[in-house]
Structure formats: structure tokens, C-alpha cells
Design a protein around this motif. Structure first.
Motif, short mmCIF file in Angstrom:
data_model
loop_
_atom_site.label_atom_id
_atom_site.label_comp_id
_atom_site.label_asym_id
_atom_site.label_seq_id
_atom_site.Cartn_x
_atom_site.Cartn_y
_atom_site.Cartn_z
N SER A 147 0.67 -1.04 -0.20
CA SER A 147 0.23 0.52 0.08
C SER A 147 0.49 1.34 -0.07
N ILE A 169 -1.83 11.01 -1.99
CA ILE A 169 -1.96 10.20 -3.18
C ILE A 169 -3.45 10.48 -3.76
N ALA A 171 -6.00 9.33 -6.42
CA ALA A 171 -7.34 9.08 -6.38
C ALA A 171 -7.38 7.42 -6.28
N PRO A 172 -8.47 6.53 -5.61
CA PRO A 172 -7.88 5.41 -5.90
C PRO A 172 -9.44 5.07 -7.40
N VAL A 176 -12.17 -0.56 -3.90
CA VAL A 176 -11.36 -0.11 -2.84
C VAL A 176 -10.96 -1.55 -2.17
N THR A 180 -6.21 -0.59 0.72
CA THR A 180 -5.97 0.91 0.41
C THR A 180 -6.73 1.96 0.72
N HIS A 181 -7.50 1.44 1.83
CA HIS A 181 -8.91 2.37 2.30
C HIS A 181 -7.90 2.61 3.88
N GLU A 184 -5.12 5.07 2.63
CA GLU A 184 -5.74 6.24 2.78
C GLU A 184 -5.51 6.74 3.77
N GLN A 185 -6.21 6.44 5.37
CA GLN A 185 -6.56 6.66 6.13
C GLN A 185 -5.15 6.91 7.08
N HIS A 187 -2.19 7.95 6.31
CA HIS A 187 -1.57 8.49 4.80
C HIS A 187 -2.31 10.20 5.38
N GLN A 188 -3.93 10.39 5.94
CA GLN A 188 -4.47 11.83 5.88
C GLN A 188 -4.62 12.01 7.23
#
Length: 337
Positions: A147, A169, A171-172, A176, A180-181, A184-185, A187-188
Motif C-alpha cells: 500500500s 495520494i 484517487a483510487p 477499493v 488501500t482504504h 488512505e486513512q 496518509h490522512q
């Protein structure tokens, strides 16, 4: 003693239990002292205190490899944080024991080796803090394989995560998947902590990494500490945020000046070249920052782990074995020193 002097002909090995039903003392005690982030300890508890069956299982050789390795990285991360807390205290204590001109004038005692001990503790602290972050990167790859770009099971580095966190990052596309989800969390949640775009904390990880690398590769005498007196009379030790930091380049010596010397503004030079918090405050704050990063990351990991244990075990095991070096070295021959 050589390996060949030992009895290698045995059929079974005794070890600590692979399954546990209660927390171990070397986890409970630092947790009680506040040395372990809450979500990190919760993850330890969620895995039944790093029981192999709860991590990735141990029915197959691949599962045992991944579960055992994951547990070791978790324990390594814990030890980095625990030792860092001890080293922060050591940096502060040795600073109080070190020489200052005031002590010399007033007849106060000081430890002649305190400055060396403080530098040594600070060097180990930089190694431990970066070690904690590298361990976090390793756990990210084990829990969310593939990921984060450029992470590799067994060889992950937080520098790769830092590069990933520096940019939004993409957009997927399409469906998803859970990894990957949760990436994203991650990274955020981590980007504002690790890559602040404004304020005095900008590039904190880059400085931490630089200090770790120079301390590990060149030793803790490779940079000049600067002692400055506060208005209160207290003397603080300040470390550089520039490399190389060689104040001697601005010095003159004797009456012969071989080249024109431009006057140096100490105020501007030191503000540009030094961390603006002394070594004691910097050490404590750096540990606090790393603990915050670990805590936030494990909040995401807890959510990911809640929907399943470590996934892609066979692929992770393959990657661990694929990059596993076996060196030819056996021992140093006598008389080589």
C-alpha cells in the motif's frame, strides 16, 4: 568459543510460550510509566499479547515466519521507545552535571565526563527514535502490504513513508480493497504530523534522520555543540540544524589576516544554524513527536486488524525469504587485530 565447539545435535528447543493469556511485565511497566502510546499497547493486547496464532497463525511454515517476525518487530519498536525515555532522562541529567564557567567561578563540582555522556546518550537517542519509525514502516508493510510505495518486507524504512506522506495520494481507481482504504486513512492522519507545511516543526524528520546518520556514521563528535546563557543565567546546550556546522570558518587568529573577513552577525548565524530549543528540550520533544506518530498509526492499524489478521502471508513470507542475505563470514582469525 566457536560454534563448532557447541553441541548442535539436538531434536527439540525450549522457548518462551508462543501463546499468551496475559501481558508481560516488560510491557506493563513501561505502559504504567507512560512510555508506550495507548494505541500501540492496545494493539499488543488485541493480538493476545503477540500470540502467534492471533497475528498470522502458525499452522504453516509461512505463517510461523510472518507471525514470528511481526512479533519481533513489535518488541523492537517497544524497546526503542522504552530506551528513548531512559535516554531523555540521561541527556537532562548529564547536562546538569556538565561543566559551565559559572561552576568554575563559584567552586561548584562537575563531572568531567558529563558532556561526553550527554553526547553519547543523545547519539543513542537519535538511533532509537529513527529505529522506532523504521519499525513502524516495517509494521505498515506487514499489515498493509504493497500500500505504501517502496516499502519491502524485512527492509522497510520510514524515509520511504516520509516521501509518500509528502505528496497527496492519487484517487483510487475501481474497487477499493481494505488495505488501500486503511493506507488512505494512514496518509490522512500522519501527513500533518510528519510533514507540517508551516510553523517551527517543519522538516523535523529530515533533521532527526540527519542527526541519526551523522551520529551513527561519524560519531557524536562530528558536530559542534554550542553553550549559550539564558537571561536567567542558566546555560543551555544547542545542537546544529545545518550540515556541516563548522563555526571555525568564521574565526580569525592572531594579528595576521590573510584574506578580507566579513563581520559575522552572531544573532543571525546562530538562529540560522542552531535548533531553537536546547538539547534537553529537543530530546524530550522529539520523543513526544515520535510517540504521537506511533500512536496515530496504531489507531489506524487497530481498525485494520479488526477486520482480519495479517494478510497475504504467503507473499509476505516469499518477500522475506527473497531478500534474506546469508553471508560467508564465520569468525575473525586470530592475530588480525
Amino acid at each position: 568459543m566457536k560454534l563448532t565447539d557447541c553441541n548442535l545435535d539436538f531434536d527439540e528447543v525450549w522457548s518462551s510460550p508462543l501463546e499468551k493469556d496475559e501481558a508481560e511485565a516488560d510491557w506493563i511497566e513501561p505502559q504504567t510509566r507512560g512510555e508506550l502510546p495507548a494505541n500501540f499497547f492496545s494493539f499488543y493486547r488485541t493480538t493476545n499479547y503477540l500470540s502467534l496464532s492471533r497475528i498470522a497463525g502458525f499452522a504453516t511454515q509461512d505463517q510461523r515466519l510472518v507471525s514470528g517476525y511481526f512479533a519481533r518487530v513489535m518488541r523492537g519498536l517497544k524497546e526503542c521507545l522504552v530506551e528513548s525515555a531512559e535516554l531523555v532522562v540521561e541527556v537532562s541529567e548529564q547536562g546538569r552535571n556538565a561543566y559551565t564557567p559559572e561552576k568554575s567561578i563559584t567552586g561548584q563540582e562537575w563531572d568531567r565526563r558529563a558532556s561526553y555522556k550527554q553526547r553519547s546518550a543523545f547519539r543513542l537517542l537519535m538511533i532509537d527514535l529513527c529505529g522506532a519509525l523504521d519499525s513502524l514502516a516495517e509494521i505498515t508493510e506487514l499489515l498493509l502490504p504493497g500500500s505504501v510505495p517502496n516499502l519491502s518486507a524485512g527492509w522497510s524504512s520510514f524515509s520511504s513513508m516520509y516521501t509518500w506522506l509528502m505528496k497527496p495520494i492519487p484517487a483510487p481507481q475501481g474497487i477499493v480493497v481494505p488495505s488501500t482504504h486503511f493506507a488512505e486513512q494512514l496518509h490522512q492522519r500522519l501527513a500533518p504530523l510528519v510533514v507540517p507545511t508551516a510553523g517551527p516543526e517543519r522538516q523535523w524528520f529530515e533533521l532527526l534522520r540527519l542527526l541519526r546518520n551523522k551520529a551513527a556514521h561519524l560519531g557524536h563528535q562530528a558536530w559542534q555543540n554550542v553553550g549559550l546563557q539564558a537571561k536567567s543565567g542558566e546555560i543551555g546546550i544547542f545542537i546544529p540544524k545545518a550540515w556541516p556546522f563548522v563555526p571555525e570558518e568564521h574565526a580569525t587568529y592572531g594579528t595576521q589576516v590573510p584574506e578580507p573577513v566579513q563581520p559575522v552577525s552572531f544573532n543571525a548565524y546562530l538562529e540560522e544554524s542552531l535548533v531553537h530549543a536546547d538539547i534537553t528540550e529537543f530530546s524530550s520533544s522529539a520523543l513526544g513527536k515520535v510517540k504521537s506518530v506511533v500512536d496515530v498509526a496504531f489507531e489506524v492499524f487497530l481498525a485494520a486488524f479488526a477486520i482480519g489478521s495479517v494478510n497475504d502471508v504467503s507473499e509476505t513470507a516469499r518477500r522475506l525469504r527473497a531478500k534474506s542475505p546469508h553471508f560467508a563470514f564465520e569468525y575473525f582469525e586470530a592475530g588480525t587485530s
